[in-house]
Design a protein around this motif. Structure first.
Motif, PDB file in Angstrom:
ATOM      1  N   ASP A 175       0.870  -1.169   0.000  1.00 38.10           N
ATOM      2  CA  ASP A 175       0.000   0.000   0.000  1.00 38.10           C
ATOM      3  C   ASP A 175       0.912   1.226   0.000  1.00 38.10           C
ATOM      4  N   ILE A 176       1.333   1.620  -1.180  1.00 35.84           N
ATOM      5  CA  ILE A 176       2.443   2.571  -1.305  1.00 35.84           C
ATOM      6  C   ILE A 176       2.032   3.985  -0.930  1.00 35.84           C
ATOM      7  N   ALA A 177       0.859   4.400  -1.352  1.00 34.97           N
ATOM      8  CA  ALA A 177       0.437   5.780  -1.098  1.00 34.97           C
ATOM      9  C   ALA A 177       0.323   6.079   0.389  1.00 34.97           C
ATOM     10  N   MET A 178       0.025   5.055   1.198  1.00 38.11           N
ATOM     11  CA  MET A 178      -0.181   5.260   2.634  1.00 38.11           C
ATOM     12  C   MET A 178       1.135   5.517   3.376  1.00 38.11           C
ATOM     13  N   TYR A 179       2.249   5.051   2.823  1.00 39.94           N
ATOM     14  CA  TYR A 179       3.524   5.140   3.520  1.00 39.94           C
ATOM     15  C   TYR A 179       4.465   6.065   2.755  1.00 39.94           C
ATOM     16  N   LYS A 180       4.688   7.251   3.316  1.00 37.61           N
ATOM     17  CA  LYS A 180       5.485   8.257   2.623  1.00 37.61           C
ATOM     18  C   LYS A 180       6.903   7.779   2.346  1.00 37.61           C
ATOM     19  N   VAL A 182       7.946   4.695   1.871  1.00 37.97           N
ATOM     20  CA  VAL A 182       7.938   3.708   0.789  1.00 37.97           C
ATOM     21  C   VAL A 182       7.802   4.401  -0.559  1.00 37.97           C
ATOM     22  N   LYS A 183       6.854   5.327  -0.659  1.00 40.68           N
ATOM     23  CA  LYS A 183       6.645   6.047  -1.919  1.00 40.68           C
ATOM     24  C   LYS A 183       7.889   6.829  -2.307  1.00 40.68           C
ATOM     25  N   HIS A 184       8.472   7.519  -1.325  1.00 35.73           N
ATOM     26  CA  HIS A 184       9.687   8.296  -1.596  1.00 35.73           C
ATOM     27  C   HIS A 184      10.811   7.395  -2.097  1.00 35.73           C
ATOM     28  N   ASN A 185      11.030   6.281  -1.407  1.00 34.02           N
ATOM     29  CA  ASN A 185      12.133   5.401  -1.783  1.00 34.02           C
ATOM     30  C   ASN A 185      11.937   4.795  -3.168  1.00 34.02           C
ATOM     31  N   LEU A 186      10.705   4.407  -3.496  1.00 32.03           N
ATOM     32  CA  LEU A 186      10.434   3.858  -4.825  1.00 32.03           C
ATOM     33  C   LEU A 186      10.603   4.931  -5.900  1.00 32.03           C
ATOM     34  N   ASP A 187      10.112   6.130  -5.628  1.00 37.20           N
ATOM     35  CA  ASP A 187      10.248   7.216  -6.599  1.00 37.20           C
ATOM     36  C   ASP A 187      11.717   7.564  -6.829  1.00 37.20           C
ATOM     37  N   VAL A 188      12.462   7.706  -5.735  1.00 38.26           N
ATOM     38  CA  VAL A 188      13.876   8.073  -5.838  1.00 38.26           C
ATOM     39  C   VAL A 188      14.666   7.018  -6.608  1.00 38.26           C
ATOM     40  N   ASN A 189      14.279   5.752  -6.420  1.00 35.04           N
ATOM     41  CA  ASN A 189      15.023   4.667  -7.054  1.00 35.04           C
ATOM     42  C   ASN A 189      14.466   4.267  -8.424  1.00 35.04           C
ATOM     43  N   GLY A 190      13.511   5.041  -8.912  1.00 33.64           N
ATOM     44  CA  GLY A 190      13.030   4.839 -10.275  1.00 33.64           C
ATOM     45  C   GLY A 190      12.251   3.557 -10.488  1.00 33.64           C
ATOM     46  N   ILE A 191      11.539   3.098  -9.451  1.00 33.32           N
ATOM     47  CA  ILE A 191      10.727   1.883  -9.567  1.00 33.32           C
ATOM     48  C   ILE A 191       9.313   2.279 -10.008  1.00 33.32           C
ATOM     49  N   HIS A 192       8.883   1.771 -11.153  1.00 37.37           N
ATOM     50  CA  HIS A 192       7.561   2.099 -11.686  1.00 37.37           C
ATOM     51  C   HIS A 192       6.523   1.144 -11.086  1.00 37.37           C
ATOM     52  N   CYS A 319      18.919  -0.305   8.681  1.00 36.91           N
ATOM     53  CA  CYS A 319      18.925  -1.586   7.966  1.00 36.91           C
ATOM     54  C   CYS A 319      19.685  -1.490   6.649  1.00 36.91           C
ATOM     55  N   PRO A 320      20.824  -2.182   6.512  1.00 39.04           N
ATOM     56  CA  PRO A 320      21.631  -2.119   5.291  1.00 39.04           C
ATOM     57  C   PRO A 320      21.161  -3.045   4.172  1.00 39.04           C
ATOM     58  N   HIS A 321      20.001  -3.698   4.310  1.00 37.15           N
ATOM     59  CA  HIS A 321      19.477  -4.453   3.167  1.00 37.15           C
ATOM     60  C   HIS A 321      19.205  -3.522   1.985  1.00 37.15           C
ATOM     61  N   LEU A 322      18.815  -2.284   2.282  1.00 34.31           N
ATOM     62  CA  LEU A 322      18.602  -1.254   1.263  1.00 34.31           C
ATOM     63  C   LEU A 322      17.571  -1.675   0.220  1.00 34.31           C
ATOM     64  N   CYS A 323      16.479  -2.291   0.672  1.00 35.67           N
ATOM     65  CA  CYS A 323      15.413  -2.678  -0.250  1.00 35.67           C
ATOM     66  C   CYS A 323      14.813  -1.424  -0.876  1.00 35.67           C
ATOM     67  N   GLU A 324      14.479  -1.526  -2.144  1.00 33.10           N
ATOM     68  CA  GLU A 324      13.998  -0.359  -2.868  1.00 33.10           C
ATOM     69  C   GLU A 324      12.674   0.162  -2.313  1.00 33.10           C
ATOM     70  N   TYR A 325      11.892  -0.704  -1.686  1.00 31.51           N
ATOM     71  CA  TYR A 325      10.564  -0.317  -1.192  1.00 31.51           C
ATOM     72  C   TYR A 325      10.558  -0.107   0.321  1.00 31.51           C
TER      73      TYR A 325
END
Length: 355
Positions: A175-180, A182-192, A319-325
């Protein structure tokens, strides 16, 4: 039910107040087993650690004097394996929420290869027992490259390999829109990415339920923190910190059961028809015992979270896993900065090594 008492501990000759939780969560905020197992077990041996409140920056102390149960959360819990004997020696039981996803092709996670992670899952089960390792495929994320059907294929691949090794599959819809964050990290990392529509959630749930039956997994399937009700497909709302599972795994720990107000009863003798009369909500245990659930939701958690109360000892942005989401890191840079600080002082009071 209180989750902890307080106790006095001595630090550098000074007496300070510390929370003394009976049930510890390690941790929703970071991957302690993967990156901080050495730190955690060192702090356990020292009897306490420190925790910084993410909202006000205030440092507080956690004593492990009363700890009887730990719920670990991890995407790579293999570093726990050499330490599990310490928990047994201290009469501390545990289970592991093991997030075992397959986003290798899409490179959404920086974790060991899937084959290695599945092997680790089986090793943990062999050490702790089947019910003690819960499989999470979390989150279920849709992108330009990941569809509902491709997600189901990923689940099927892992589910077939874990058959006989776990009782449960837990998932959530991203639920990406609910978590700022998550949305920021996906946007910054270019995940469509794509948000889940209700129809897609229903389709996924129905197909997953059919897969569970047809492939003979017989997993209990549950969603984590989801509003949508898909119980018609046999999918429940999950309790990640689950009082019933804790009771099943540690029913012979009288102190813990007394704290949780769980009464362990002997199964009564059969009646004239050869049946033992048990309450309809009885949960059977080994040794001809049973208990009645007293699980209570932690009012401090999200609306649709069913977890019982526990004390989480992790910290965000570590957390150094650095998951895109990622929802736990504000940015990759902040996580790496704190990881490097930890390495400078790997056995400090706090997870980051800060004083």
């Amino acid at each position: 039910m209180a989750t902890w008492n307080h106790t006095d501990i001595t630090i550098n000759g000074q007496t300070v107040k510390a929370q003394a939780p009976v049930i510890v969560s390690a941790s929703r905020s970071t991957d302690i087993p993967a990156f901080y197992a050495d730190w955690f077990f060192d702090r356990l041996s020292k009897g306490y650690s420190a925790w910084t409140n993410p909202f006000n920056g205030v440092k507080s102390y956690i004593s492990y004097t009363n700890t009887r149960f730990i719920v670990f959360w991890s995407k790579n819990p293999s570093p726990l394996l050499p330490y599990l004997h310490i928990l047994k020696e201290r009469n501390i039981k545990c289970y592991i929420q093991y997030t075992l996803n397959d986003y290798e092709k899409e490179k959404l996670e920086k974790v060991p290869p899937l084959e290695y992670r599945i092997k680790t899952f089986k090793q943990l089960v062999e050490n702790l027992g089947k019910g003690s390792v819960v499989w999470r495929f979390d989150p279920m994320i849709l992108t330009d490259d990941i569809s509902v059907d491709s997600l189901l294929q990923k689940v099927q691949n892992i589910g077939d390999q874990l058959k006989g090794y776990t009782e449960k599959l837990v998932f959530s819809y991203a639920d990406i829109a609910m978590y700022k964050k998550v949305k920021h990290n996906l946007d910054v990392n270019g995940i469509h990415y794509h948000e889940w529509e209700a129809e897609q959630m229903e389709e996924f749930a129905e197909k997953l339920s059919i897969m569970n039956q047809e492939r003979g997994w017989n997993y209990q399937i549950a969603t984590c923190g989801e509003k949508i009700d898909i119980d018609k497909y046999g999918i429940q709302h999950n309790r990640c910190i689950d009082g019933d599972l804790i009771s099943r795994l540690a029913w012979d720990d009288k102190k813990l059961m007394d704290f949780m107000k769980v009464r362990i009863e002997k199964v009564p003798s059969p009646n004239l028809f050869g049946d033992a009369q048990l309450p309809g909500n009885a949960i059977l245990l080994p040794g001809n015992h049973y208990f009645i659930s007293t699980h209570k939701k932690d009012p401090g958690q999200r609306q649709f979270c069913e977890c019982m109360a526990s004390k989480d000892i992790g910290e965000y942005n570590t957390c150094p896993h650095l998951c895109e989401y990622c929802y736990a890191n504000t940015s990759k840079e902040s996580a790496l900065q704190n990881w490097n600080k930890h390495k400078e002082n790997p056995f400090g009071e706090t997870i980051t090594g800060k004083l």
